[in-house]
Design a protein around this motif. Structure first.
Motif, PDB file in Angstrom:
ATOM      1  N   GLU A 107       0.919  -1.142  -0.129  1.00 52.52           N
ATOM      2  CA  GLU A 107       0.151   0.013   0.012  1.00 52.52           C
ATOM      3  C   GLU A 107       0.983   1.436  -0.071  1.00 52.52           C
ATOM      4  OE1 GLU A 107      -3.761  -1.814   2.310  1.00 52.52           O
ATOM      5  OE2 GLU A 107      -2.354  -0.730   3.494  1.00 52.52           O
ATOM      6  N   TYR A 110       2.096   1.839  -3.639  1.00 55.78           N
ATOM      7  CA  TYR A 110       1.184   2.175  -4.235  1.00 55.78           C
ATOM      8  C   TYR A 110       1.001   3.841  -4.159  1.00 55.78           C
ATOM      9  CZ  TYR A 110      -3.717   2.612  -6.408  1.00 55.78           C
ATOM     10  OH  TYR A 110      -4.840   2.842  -7.263  1.00 55.78           O
ATOM     11  N   THR A 137      -2.766  -0.096 -10.085  1.00 55.32           N
ATOM     12  CA  THR A 137      -2.627  -1.245  -9.223  1.00 55.32           C
ATOM     13  C   THR A 137      -1.923  -2.533  -9.930  1.00 55.32           C
ATOM     14  OG1 THR A 137      -4.764  -2.120  -9.871  1.00 55.32           O
ATOM     15  CG2 THR A 137      -4.562  -0.501  -7.937  1.00 55.32           C
ATOM     16  N   LEU A 140       2.000  -3.276  -9.844  1.00 57.23           N
ATOM     17  CA  LEU A 140       2.778  -3.303  -8.347  1.00 57.23           C
ATOM     18  C   LEU A 140       3.047  -4.959  -8.612  1.00 57.23           C
ATOM     19  CD1 LEU A 140       0.457  -1.439  -5.927  1.00 57.23           C
ATOM     20  CD2 LEU A 140       2.990  -0.767  -6.864  1.00 57.23           C
ATOM     21  N   GLY A 149      -7.227  -1.741  -4.267  1.00 57.63           N
ATOM     22  CA  GLY A 149      -7.012  -0.380  -4.595  1.00 57.63           C
ATOM     23  C   GLY A 149      -8.212   0.639  -4.446  1.00 57.63           C
TER      24      GLY A 149
END
Length: 304
Positions: A107, A110, A137, A140, A149
């Motif tokens: 996260e 992201y 997303t 990743l 996401g």
């Protein structure tokens, strides 16, 4: 037993839950804190703040106590509303701060991707469409679904790290701008604009339409500036009458439909460069070396 120090504790608790408050709200909160403490012990001699100066003095004294915790209450001007605000900022930037976050490594990665795309957005638009944000997303390497996401994006907005406009575009907030200022300026020096008037970073505002002119102002700085002058503060080009309509937008107003596709293509090139040998070759141009360093700073949104 209640004491004058309890006013600081109550005010800090109120600020922790909000992170960003306007100066007018800060005065109201501080007044309520004083009244609550005096209600617990009526003979306490505590003056209720009645102006901005007294609130500022209180914040300065509170910051002295927060220094050891790597926290700071920062006076700032909200780039979206133009309101004067106080921001409770975490100044800790080491690995301990990352552990303190309740975001997972995926996260955090992201968020870093989204922040980079916002800061490097074409046309100085400093925003990213919802579709482009969710599309990332897939880039990743960790397992990260679209549903995941969407949920994480909602928390970024709810916790004040990202702002989502009515058009569904994401941009940085006052909180993220203040807390991540060092990271942003060090990692993206060529992508950041600074206000000609206040010298702070500009993510929403206007810029001069004259070619190669570096005149850039926040919207709120421009509103105050044009009451005194109607020319560019850098090149003296007229900014009144029909000329005012020529001013270029900075922020979402500069967004061009389809620009996210170019951003995605640029990110693919960046990812390929990241996979190459980290040792720069002697014959590489300086611009390529700067490009390789981009995005390796520390950027860690904390939890509540």
């Amino acid at each position: 037993m209640a004491s004058a120090d309890d006013v600081q504790r109550l005010f800090l608790q109120a600020l922790v839950s909000r992170r960003v408050v306007t100066k007018s709200l800060a005065r109201i909160l501080l007044k309520k804190c004083v009244e609550a403490v005096k209600a617990a012990k009526e003979d306490l001699d505590i003056r209720i703040p009645d102006n901005d100066d007294s609130v500022n003095t209180f914040v300065i004294n509170l910051n002295a106590s927060l220094d050891k915790l790597d926290l700071e209450i920062v006076p700032f001007v909200d780039g979206l509303t133009g309101n004067q605000v106080y921001v409770l900022a975490n100044r800790k930037g080491d690995e301990v701060a990352q552990v303190a976050s309740d975001y997972s490594p995926a996260e955090l990665a992201y968020f870093k991707v989204l922040a980079e795309m916002i800061i490097t957005a074409p046309n100085s638009s400093y925003c990213l469409s919802s579709m482009a944000a969710l599309r990332e997303t897939q880039s990743l390497k960790a397992t990260f679904t679209k549903t995941h996401g969407e949920r994480v994006l909602d928390t970024f907005v709810a916790r004040g790290w990202l702002y989502k406009s009515k058009s569904g575009r994401y941009s940085l907030t006052t909180r993220s701008t203040v807390e991540l200022q060092t990271y942003i300026t060090n990692t993206f020096p060529n992508d950041i604009l600074h206000c000609t008037v206040c010298h702070e970073m500009v993510f929403r505002g206007i810029r001069c339409y004259t070619r190669n002119c570096e005149g850039v102002l926040h919207n709120h700085c421009y509103a105050a500036y044009k009451r005194a002058r109607q020319t560019c503060p850098v090149c003296d080009t007229p900014w009144n009458g029909d000329s005012e309509g020529k001013l270029k937008k900075v922020g979402e107003g500069a967004f061009v439909e389809g620009q996210d596709k170019h951003a995605r293509a640029r990110r693919r090139v960046d990812d390929e460069d990241e996979d190459e040998d980290e040792t720069p070759k002697q014959e590489e141009a300086p611009s390529r070396l700067r490009h390789r360093r981009r995005g390796r700073g520390k950027l860690r949104p904390k939890g509540r």
